[in-house]
Design an enzyme around this catalytic site. Structure first.
Site, PDB file in Angstrom:
ATOM      1  N   GLU A 130       0.813  -1.125   0.097  1.00 24.49           N
ATOM      2  CA  GLU A 130      -0.083  -0.093   0.186  1.00 24.49           C
ATOM      3  C   GLU A 130       0.816   1.380  -0.037  1.00 24.49           C
ATOM      4  O   GLU A 130       1.997   1.403   0.807  1.00 24.49           O
ATOM      5  CB  GLU A 130      -0.953   0.022   1.174  1.00 24.49           C
ATOM      6  CG  GLU A 130      -1.718  -1.097   1.375  1.00 24.49           C
ATOM      7  CD  GLU A 130      -3.271  -0.912   0.863  1.00 24.49           C
ATOM      8  OE1 GLU A 130      -3.469   0.458   0.644  1.00 24.49           O
ATOM      9  OE2 GLU A 130      -3.985  -1.579   0.335  1.00 24.49           O
ATOM     10  N   ASP A 131       0.542   2.308  -1.074  1.00 24.70           N
ATOM     11  CA  ASP A 131       0.984   3.494  -0.808  1.00 24.70           C
ATOM     12  C   ASP A 131       2.404   3.890  -0.687  1.00 24.70           C
ATOM     13  O   ASP A 131       2.994   4.328   0.337  1.00 24.70           O
ATOM     14  CB  ASP A 131       0.397   4.125   0.594  1.00 24.70           C
ATOM     15  CG  ASP A 131      -0.989   4.080   0.721  1.00 24.70           C
ATOM     16  OD1 ASP A 131      -1.642   3.929  -0.328  1.00 24.70           O
ATOM     17  OD2 ASP A 131      -1.746   4.490   1.725  1.00 24.70           O
TER      18      ASP A 131
ATOM     19  N   CYS B  63      -5.895   4.848  -3.672  1.00 24.05           N
ATOM     20  CA  CYS B  63      -6.126   3.722  -4.092  1.00 24.05           C
ATOM     21  C   CYS B  63      -7.339   3.179  -4.936  1.00 24.05           C
ATOM     22  O   CYS B  63      -7.392   2.680  -5.731  1.00 24.05           O
ATOM     23  CB  CYS B  63      -6.152   2.808  -2.592  1.00 24.05           C
ATOM     24  SG  CYS B  63      -7.332   3.414  -1.517  1.00 24.05           S
TER      25      CYS B  63
ATOM     26  N   ASP C 202       0.241  -0.114  -5.072  1.00 25.18           N
ATOM     27  CA  ASP C 202      -1.148   0.292  -5.679  1.00 25.18           C
ATOM     28  C   ASP C 202      -1.251   1.723  -5.848  1.00 25.18           C
ATOM     29  O   ASP C 202      -2.056   1.882  -6.936  1.00 25.18           O
ATOM     30  CB  ASP C 202      -2.338  -0.281  -4.546  1.00 25.18           C
ATOM     31  CG  ASP C 202      -2.469   0.632  -3.385  1.00 25.18           C
ATOM     32  OD1 ASP C 202      -1.376   1.264  -2.971  1.00 25.18           O
ATOM     33  OD2 ASP C 202      -3.357   0.748  -2.701  1.00 25.18           O
TER      34      ASP C 202
END
Length: 630
Positions: free
Chosen positions: A41-42, A80, A242
């Site tokens: 994530e991120d 996202c 993502d």
């Protein structure tokens, strides 16, 4: 006749059963690879494999030594949900409003099937563990064989090939709300030129490196599961993030760090010839996550459907001549904006369609991060240099950066004569792309033209006309005043909306249009157009009727999108918003998170109690929403 989504899944199950029964235990795996997606994530590529000297990521680095590193890989959105929509469908989120807005619920018609549906129809067992956040109304239970925190390729029928997605939240933005100790310490990190060098900023950068190390361990554990099951030689492994990074001015923002991601693909010997470089190699051509869905379909010998707007990453010749990658930013949580961008890995061009809004509009969730709070605190104290303070000021219409000489993107080259021809190429590429994908971004959220079919009706959505008018508005050219006045009475909602935006952005130079704007805020059939006209009228010195109209919309039972647009307009009219203070305070008590966040923030500003650490965002709600609490 097209199948419904449920019928398609039923057909997929029948195909899977017949393949498994007729082909024997291991036949599918001999013909087609398993596919494993490991998703973090991120994060930007803060990895040893990408040359980062501070990173401690041995598992991902090992994957890169056996695989292919895509040096210029980009998400389609810097957050996202719109990014995941594009990955799931192979369609840009801005092709199907409102999927272009963060946390929306676009309707995905049955003919636009998702990649797991195509794979299941081809005999694959498809699992997702656990994040969805697809920004549309697909039911994960219907498109996946399994979608949960327990979903795993181990549960597949004997002999079936699998496509398994594992998402890790370890590097998610929210993990930066508390410090994470580790081997990287604050004094070791480099602070970008656009940020102040404060203890809070240094702490968050160091924390993020330490979170990356933890995430790397989780990626290694998933690879070990594969090896322990003896499936390494049967499986193609993808690792990617993502969207871009979580640190300030990365996630949510249309700079390079908002889109630049990791992407590494490893294939076992029998399928290594499919990769665009040899093991341990690098790919410099720019690639986009719009390409992920066509790529996995190609691995399963499934023809790319016409809906999918990307192309496969496989084969030595597929990326030759690839030049452009595209990105967008529309509503981010509770705040509206519209930005489009195109890059080629070396340069990035950015077009701001709402330059009257500053980059650094308070986002309640982001502002829980100490580094964001510190940045704003330094700005309010007057301690920032020009590059650092720019974040809190109004945008320019266009930006152009040389990422090689200026990786922090603080030197805007848009007026540099040496780049005039190059900038022209980027402008043209972006215009062509927006027309090709039918960019829905000019439709006000909740507008009549939203939706896959409706937005392709040129009577409802005259895209080229809207593009031209919006560009004229964003250039803030007083010579276009008569154009905006004329378009304010157009029969089309989208055109009237951008005419009103043009007058709003002209500010005092639009004084001659005040009477028309006052009529529009009272009588236009579109609430979105009324809201923009009301803000413009306030700026022209007649706040009372305009603020009353915004207050009425905010306090009404109109859809959330209309009420959110109204409170955003109130946020930018300063002290005049006091006329709507009862409605603002009521919004601050609502259960809906975006209304509550904007209401709390604006009430605190008007009450004089706001400071950068003010808790406008209800983090406990977010944790429940995302399943982060037990």
């Amino acid at each position: 006749m097209s199948l419904t989504r449920r019928e398609a899944i039923g057909a997929a199950a029948a195909v899977l059963a017949s393949l498994t029964a007729s082909a024997g235990t291991d036949a599918p795996n001999r013909k087609r690879p398993n596919i494993l997606w490991l998703v973090s994530e991120d994060n930007n590529p803060l990895l040893g494999a990408y040359g980062d000297k501070l990173a401690h990521t041995p598992n991902i680095d090992a994957l890169a030594r056996d695989g292919v590193v895509f040096l210029n890989a980009f998400s389609t959105a810097p957050v996202c949900a719109p990014s995941r929509f594009a990955i799931l469908t192979g369609c840009y989120a801005e092709s199907l409003a409102p999927a272009n807005h963060m946390r929306a619920d676009a309707h995905l018609p049955p003919e636009l099937r998702t990649y797991p549906e195509y794979l299941r129809a081809a005999g694959y067992y498809c699992t997702n563990n656990p994040k969805t956040d697809y920004n549309c109304d697909v039911d994960p239970a219907h498109i996946w064989n399994e979608s949960s925190a327990k979903a795993h390729w181990r549960n597949r029928p004997q002999g079936a090939p699998f496509m398994a997605v594992f998402n890790t939240m370890t590097t998610h933005e929210g993990k930066l709300f508390q410090p994470t100790a580790g081997r990287v310490t604050p004094e070791q990190v480099r602070i970008p030129a656009y940020l102040p060098d404060t203890p809070e900023v240094r702490r968050d950068f160091a924390s993020y490196y330490n979170l990356m190390e933890k995430m790397d361990g989780e990626i290694g554990a998933r690879q070990k599961e594969l090896a322990d099951a003896g499936l390494t030689d049967d499986t193609i492994v993808f690792y990617y993030s993502d969207n871009g990074g979580a640190l300030p001015r990365t996630k949510h923002y249309a700079y390079d760090q908002g889109f630049r991601c990791s992407l590494i693909i490893k294939a076992p010997p029998r399928w290594r010839h499919l990769l665009p470089a040899s093991a341990g190699g690098e790919v410099k051509e720019p690639v986009s996550f719009i390409d992920l869905a066509p790529t996995v379909l190609a691995l399963a010998d499934v023809r790319k459907p016409a809906q999918m707007q990307g192309s496969t990453l496989l084969g030595n010749d597929t990326l030759r001549g690839r030049r452009w990658v595209f990105g967008m930013r529309d509503r981010m949580d509770e705040r509206y904006d519209m930005i489009r961008t195109v890059a080629d890995g070396r340069y990035r061009y950015i077009r701001n369609y709402m330059p009257h809004r500053p980059w650094g509009v308070n986002l309640g969730y982001c502002w829980m991060m100490a580094s964001f709070q510190s940045w704003e605190r330094e700005f309010r104290a007057g301690r920032l240099n020009a590059a650092q303070a720019r974040f809190f000021q109004e945008k320019t219409f266009e930006e152009f950066y040389d990422l090689q000489s200026d990786p922090d993107q603080v030197v805007n080259l848009i007026e540099d004569p040496q780049h005039r021809a190059r900038i022209g190429q980027f402008r043209q590429a972006l215009d062509r792309h927006m027309v090709t994908i039918n960019d829905n971004g000019f439709i006000p959220e909740g507008g009549a033209a939203e939706g896959y079919e409706r937005s392709r009706d040129r009577n409802l959505y005259p895209l080229k006309k809207a593009m031209s008018l919006a560009s004229a508005a964003a250039r803030r050219d007083p010579r276009k005043l008569q154009l905006f006045r004329a378009r304010l009475s157009d029969s089309n909602e989208v055109i009237r909306y951008w005419a009103a935006q043009g007058l709003l952005m002209l500010g005092p130079a639009a004084a001659a249009a005040r009477t028309e704007l006052e009529t529009t805020l009272r009588a236009d059939p579109s609430t979105a157009v009324q809201i923009v006209a009301a803000e413009a009228v306030v700026k022209l010195g007649n706040p009372a009727p305009a603020v009353q109209r915004l207050a009425d919309i905010l306090g009404s039972k109109l859809p959330l999108t209309a009420r959110l647009q109204a409170i955003n307009a109130l946020t930018f009219i300063g002290e005049a918003a006091r006329g709507a203070l009862p409605q603002i305070r009521a919004a601050a008590e609502e259960d809906e998170i975006y209304m509550r966040t904007t209401g709390r923030y604006l009430a605190a500003v008007l009450d004089g109690t706001y400071e950068p650490g003010y808790p406008s965002f209800d983090y406990s709600w977010f944790q429940r929403k995302m399943g982060l609490t037990k």
